[in-house]
Design a protein around this motif. Structure first.
Motif, PDB file in Angstrom:
ATOM      1  N   LEU A  58       0.846  -1.190   0.000  1.00 37.92           N
ATOM      2  CA  LEU A  58       0.000   0.000   0.000  1.00 37.92           C
ATOM      3  C   LEU A  58       0.884   1.244   0.000  1.00 37.92           C
ATOM      4  O   LEU A  58       1.826   1.352   0.790  1.00 37.92           O
ATOM      5  CB  LEU A  58      -0.910   0.004   1.233  1.00 37.92           C
ATOM      6  N   VAL A  59       0.572   2.200  -0.874  1.00 39.58           N
ATOM      7  CA  VAL A  59       1.375   3.412  -1.022  1.00 39.58           C
ATOM      8  C   VAL A  59       0.505   4.632  -0.767  1.00 39.58           C
ATOM      9  O   VAL A  59      -0.588   4.763  -1.338  1.00 39.58           O
ATOM     10  CB  VAL A  59       1.996   3.495  -2.437  1.00 39.58           C
ATOM     11  N   LEU A  60       0.996   5.518   0.083  1.00 45.47           N
ATOM     12  CA  LEU A  60       0.351   6.801   0.343  1.00 45.47           C
ATOM     13  C   LEU A  60       1.143   7.877  -0.392  1.00 45.47           C
ATOM     14  O   LEU A  60       2.340   8.045  -0.159  1.00 45.47           O
ATOM     15  CB  LEU A  60       0.336   7.096   1.839  1.00 45.47           C
ATOM     16  N   SER A  61       0.483   8.595  -1.276  1.00 43.29           N
ATOM     17  CA  SER A  61       1.184   9.618  -2.060  1.00 43.29           C
ATOM     18  C   SER A  61       0.509  10.969  -1.893  1.00 43.29           C
ATOM     19  O   SER A  61      -0.715  11.066  -1.786  1.00 43.29           O
ATOM     20  CB  SER A  61       1.224   9.233  -3.544  1.00 43.29           C
ATOM     21  N   ARG A  62       1.332  11.996  -1.900  1.00 38.31           N
ATOM     22  CA  ARG A  62       0.825  13.351  -1.755  1.00 38.31           C
ATOM     23  C   ARG A  62       0.280  13.840  -3.091  1.00 38.31           C
ATOM     24  O   ARG A  62       0.916  13.701  -4.136  1.00 38.31           O
ATOM     25  CB  ARG A  62       1.959  14.272  -1.295  1.00 38.31           C
ATOM     26  N   ASP A  95     -17.806   0.029   9.768  1.00 38.48           N
ATOM     27  CA  ASP A  95     -18.231   1.385   9.425  1.00 38.48           C
ATOM     28  C   ASP A  95     -17.036   2.273   9.078  1.00 38.48           C
ATOM     29  O   ASP A  95     -17.159   3.214   8.296  1.00 38.48           O
ATOM     30  CB  ASP A  95     -18.988   2.004  10.606  1.00 38.48           C
ATOM     31  N   ALA A  96     -15.896   1.978   9.697  1.00 39.50           N
ATOM     32  CA  ALA A  96     -14.685   2.764   9.462  1.00 39.50           C
ATOM     33  C   ALA A  96     -13.476   1.868   9.648  1.00 39.50           C
ATOM     34  O   ALA A  96     -13.546   0.823  10.311  1.00 39.50           O
ATOM     35  CB  ALA A  96     -14.621   3.957  10.415  1.00 39.50           C
ATOM     36  N   LEU A  97     -12.368   2.278   9.053  1.00 40.61           N
ATOM     37  CA  LEU A  97     -11.140   1.498   9.100  1.00 40.61           C
ATOM     38  C   LEU A  97      -9.990   2.345   9.638  1.00 40.61           C
ATOM     39  O   LEU A  97      -9.906   3.544   9.368  1.00 40.61           O
ATOM     40  CB  LEU A  97     -10.744   1.020   7.701  1.00 40.61           C
ATOM     41  N   VAL A  98      -9.104   1.689  10.368  1.00 41.37           N
ATOM     42  CA  VAL A  98      -7.788   2.250  10.637  1.00 41.37           C
ATOM     43  C   VAL A  98      -6.830   1.586   9.653  1.00 41.37           C
ATOM     44  O   VAL A  98      -6.759   0.361   9.573  1.00 41.37           O
ATOM     45  CB  VAL A  98      -7.335   1.995  12.085  1.00 41.37           C
ATOM     46  N   VAL A  99      -6.128   2.398   8.892  1.00 41.32           N
ATOM     47  CA  VAL A  99      -5.233   1.920   7.831  1.00 41.32           C
ATOM     48  C   VAL A  99      -3.825   2.413   8.148  1.00 41.32           C
ATOM     49  O   VAL A  99      -3.645   3.493   8.707  1.00 41.32           O
ATOM     50  CB  VAL A  99      -5.683   2.478   6.458  1.00 41.32           C
ATOM     51  N   SER A 100      -2.817   1.630   7.804  1.00 40.32           N
ATOM     52  CA  SER A 100      -1.434   2.087   7.944  1.00 40.32           C
ATOM     53  C   SER A 100      -0.732   2.012   6.603  1.00 40.32           C
ATOM     54  O   SER A 100      -0.996   1.125   5.791  1.00 40.32           O
ATOM     55  CB  SER A 100      -0.672   1.263   8.983  1.00 40.32           C
ATOM     56  N   ALA A 101       0.148   2.966   6.381  1.00 35.93           N
ATOM     57  CA  ALA A 101       0.918   3.008   5.138  1.00 35.93           C
ATOM     58  C   ALA A 101       2.200   3.779   5.390  1.00 35.93           C
ATOM     59  O   ALA A 101       2.258   4.630   6.290  1.00 35.93           O
ATOM     60  CB  ALA A 101       0.113   3.686   4.030  1.00 35.93           C
ATOM     61  N   PRO A 102       3.253   3.513   4.611  1.00 30.39           N
ATOM     62  CA  PRO A 102       4.467   4.330   4.714  1.00 30.39           C
ATOM     63  C   PRO A 102       4.159   5.779   4.359  1.00 30.39           C
ATOM     64  O   PRO A 102       3.294   6.058   3.523  1.00 30.39           O
ATOM     65  CB  PRO A 102       5.416   3.694   3.684  1.00 30.39           C
ATOM     66  N   ARG A 103       4.865   6.696   4.975  1.00 30.16           N
ATOM     67  CA  ARG A 103       4.637   8.122   4.686  1.00 30.16           C
ATOM     68  C   ARG A 103       5.087   8.505   3.284  1.00 30.16           C
ATOM     69  O   ARG A 103       4.625   9.488   2.730  1.00 30.16           O
ATOM     70  CB  ARG A 103       5.371   8.982   5.715  1.00 30.16           C
ATOM     71  N   GLY A 104       5.974   7.724   2.725  1.00 33.32           N
ATOM     72  CA  GLY A 104       6.445   7.980   1.368  1.00 33.32           C
ATOM     73  C   GLY A 104       6.894   6.677   0.747  1.00 33.32           C
ATOM     74  O   GLY A 104       6.997   5.646   1.426  1.00 33.32           O
ATOM     75  N   VAL A 110       2.317   5.753   8.867  1.00 30.88           N
ATOM     76  CA  VAL A 110       1.331   6.634   9.460  1.00 30.88           C
ATOM     77  C   VAL A 110       0.007   5.886   9.521  1.00 30.88           C
ATOM     78  O   VAL A 110      -0.300   5.061   8.656  1.00 30.88           O
ATOM     79  CB  VAL A 110       1.191   7.933   8.627  1.00 30.88           C
ATOM     80  N   PHE A 111      -0.780   6.162  10.554  1.00 33.20           N
ATOM     81  CA  PHE A 111      -2.107   5.583  10.663  1.00 33.20           C
ATOM     82  C   PHE A 111      -3.122   6.567  10.084  1.00 33.20           C
ATOM     83  O   PHE A 111      -3.026   7.782  10.282  1.00 33.20           O
ATOM     84  CB  PHE A 111      -2.447   5.266  12.114  1.00 33.20           C
ATOM     85  N   ILE A 112      -4.081   6.017   9.384  1.00 34.18           N
ATOM     86  CA  ILE A 112      -5.090   6.796   8.673  1.00 34.18           C
ATOM     87  C   ILE A 112      -6.466   6.278   9.074  1.00 34.18           C
ATOM     88  O   ILE A 112      -6.667   5.065   9.220  1.00 34.18           O
ATOM     89  CB  ILE A 112      -4.905   6.648   7.150  1.00 34.18           C
ATOM     90  N   GLU A 124      -7.317  13.189   8.053  1.00 36.56           N
ATOM     91  CA  GLU A 124      -7.554  11.766   8.312  1.00 36.56           C
ATOM     92  C   GLU A 124      -6.264  11.016   8.615  1.00 36.56           C
ATOM     93  O   GLU A 124      -6.298   9.824   8.938  1.00 36.56           O
ATOM     94  CB  GLU A 124      -8.273  11.141   7.117  1.00 36.56           C
ATOM     95  N   LEU A 125      -5.126  11.680   8.497  1.00 40.66           N
ATOM     96  CA  LEU A 125      -3.857  11.124   8.949  1.00 40.66           C
ATOM     97  C   LEU A 125      -3.718  11.400  10.441  1.00 40.66           C
ATOM     98  O   LEU A 125      -3.759  12.561  10.864  1.00 40.66           O
ATOM     99  CB  LEU A 125      -2.681  11.751   8.206  1.00 40.66           C
ATOM    100  N   LEU A 126      -3.609  10.348  11.226  1.00 42.14           N
ATOM    101  CA  LEU A 126      -3.495  10.537  12.665  1.00 42.14           C
ATOM    102  C   LEU A 126      -2.129  11.116  12.993  1.00 42.14           C
ATOM    103  O   LEU A 126      -1.096  10.659  12.509  1.00 42.14           O
ATOM    104  CB  LEU A 126      -3.691   9.212  13.398  1.00 42.14           C
ATOM    105  N   GLY A 127      -2.124  12.100  13.817  1.00 42.13           N
ATOM    106  CA  GLY A 127      -0.856  12.710  14.195  1.00 42.13           C
ATOM    107  C   GLY A 127      -1.073  14.136  14.622  1.00 42.13           C
ATOM    108  O   GLY A 127      -2.204  14.563  14.805  1.00 42.13           O
ATOM    109  N   PRO A 128       0.009  14.852  14.841  1.00 44.06           N
ATOM    110  CA  PRO A 128       1.395  14.591  14.412  1.00 44.06           C
ATOM    111  C   PRO A 128       2.235  13.761  15.379  1.00 44.06           C
ATOM    112  O   PRO A 128       3.465  13.779  15.308  1.00 44.06           O
ATOM    113  CB  PRO A 128       1.956  15.995  14.310  1.00 44.06           C
ATOM    114  N   THR A 129       1.593  13.016  16.297  1.00 42.22           N
ATOM    115  CA  THR A 129       2.357  12.229  17.262  1.00 42.22           C
ATOM    116  C   THR A 129       3.324  11.283  16.565  1.00 42.22           C
ATOM    117  O   THR A 129       2.927  10.520  15.679  1.00 42.22           O
ATOM    118  CB  THR A 129       1.398  11.413  18.139  1.00 42.22           C
TER     119      THR A 129
END
Length: 406
Positions: A144-148, A169-178, A185-187, A226-231
């Motif tokens: 899985l790729v997260l792209s800006r 109803d909703a998902l927590v997803v993880s993907a590399p930041r780049g 990052v968790f989404i 929707e990106l959890l953070g900035p923790t």
């Protein structure tokens, strides 16, 4: 065919002298839910697939908000209490207990990684809209790729082992930041987001109704909020792996508890004494008595370690700041509990047949589901590495480094 003697309203679901279950004001509701799940557990295990009706029973129970803080409308239950509930439900239906447990793991992910505003937004909605959460966070799956994009992000690719995703109803997803980043990052995403496809393709021979198939993402829109953070990574945020590992421990012990209770009932009510035993009932056979005594000791040896680990986790969770050394102590306690629980559960769920006899292998009883559940889930990550972590700590004094599995 189900094991109907468990469903009589005059009898406890499990024998209290063996497996006491006291959940305070929640006891009646938990018992009712467990009986409802037990009524169809054997048949549903045989069928596999998904269990939408039983998922609704979990939703209607009011127990999905246990981990949500009271400030957001939830119940703010402690982790030891949540883990006991997971274990109890796993004794009757390990798959639905898995879904129930992962609900709280996703809530914890938001609490660990989300900003104050994200926590308020997503967890308040969880309570008010009675959300069921799923996940697509398999850290070893790099597909899985997260792209800006210009003013947002996009997800492309797939994730496997996405427990609870189907019907969520909703998902927590993880993907590399780049593309080349090892930092993930968790989404948080609504499950109906365009371009997101949740497949019903889980086919493990155990944990058969955990809806743990693959999720595909095709140019899925992700708002920056929707990106959890900035923790960032810290001893506290890495408690997520500890929470997950202790969930698995409860599932193992729940299966062991359910298998042992079912086998004891079967032996008393249906087993026939062996020809050469010289006794009137199977329960009077000294070899069968010894076997059950040994299996009971396996379970009783594992249970206190799981309880102690949960208490340590709760103490760490309650601290606003956590040191690396304190976090390592929690991870070591959970490793001990998980190792012993896996070994106990595998022995109990396989050896009950030697006590019950050949007739107990009939498919209509479904006794094999306990072993299949433990065997599949105990392969989540190798316990050999946890044993090694303990040995390394004993020799060097260094606790396990935080990872996806420790």
């Amino acid at each position: 065919m189900t094991v109907v003697h468990r469903l009589s309203s005059e009898q406890p679901l499990f024998e209290s002298r063996l497996f006491p279950a006291d959940f305070g004001s929640r006891t009646a509701g938990v018992e009712q839910l467990a009986r409802q799940l037990a009524a169809t557990a054997v048949e549903r295990d045989r069928l596999g697939g998904s269990a939408p009706r039983e998922r609704e029973l979990l939703r209607d129970s009011g127990l999905l908000t246990l981990a949500v803080p009271q400030a957001f409308g939830g119940q703010g239950a402690s982790w030891p209490e949540i883990y006991r509930l997971i274990r109890f439900l796993a004794a009757v239906d390990s798959s639905l207990a898995h879904l129930f447990a992962f609900q709280h793991l996703q809530v914890a992910t938001i609490l660990l990684f989300g900003t104050a505003e994200q926590q308020r937004h997503w967890l308040t909605r969880t309570v008010e809209e009675r959300w069921f959460w799923g996940n697509a966070t398999n850290g070893r799956d790099t597909g899985l790729v997260l792209s800006r994009q210009e003013d947002h992000y996009a997800l492309n690719g797939s994730k496997s082992f996405c427990s609870g995703a189907l019907g969520a109803d909703a998902l927590v997803v993880s993907a590399p930041r780049g593309a080349d980043s090892e930092d993930r990052v968790f989404i948080v995403l609504p499950s109906q987001r365009e371009g997101l496809a949740i497949n019903q393709d889980w086919d493990g021979f155990g944990q058969r109704q955990t809806d743990s198939g693959t999720v595909q993402f095709e140019q899925v829109f992700v708002d920056s909020g929707e990106l959890l953070g900035p923790t960032g990574p810290s001893p506290r945020t890495t408690l997520r792996a500890c929470l997950s590992q202790l969930i698995l421990t409860q599932l193992y012990l729940g299966n062991a508890q359910g298998a042992l209770d079912a086998a004891l009932r079967y032996t008393r009510e249906q087993s026939r004494p062996w020809l050469g035993a010289g006794v009137d009932s199977a329960g009077a056979d000294p070899f069968i008595q010894q076997r059950y005594g040994e299996l009971w000791l396996r379970y009783r040896s594992a249970l206190p370690l799981a309880e102690q680990a949960a208490e340590r986790l709760q103490a760490a969770w309650s601290k606003p700041a956590l040191t690396a050394a304190e976090r390592a102590e929690v991870a070591l306690a959970i490793s001990e509990a998980k190792i012993v629980a896996v070994r106990a559960a595998l022995e109990i769920t396989s050896q009950i047949f030697e006590a019950m006899g050949a007739r107990a292998t009939s498919a209509r009883y479904g006794f094999d589901r306990f072993w299949r559940n433990v065997r599949v889930h105990s392969l989540h990550d190798p316990i050999d590495y946890k044993v090694r972590d303990l040995g390394h700590w004993l020799l060097s004094g260094q606790g396990p480094a935080p990872s996806l599995y420790s």
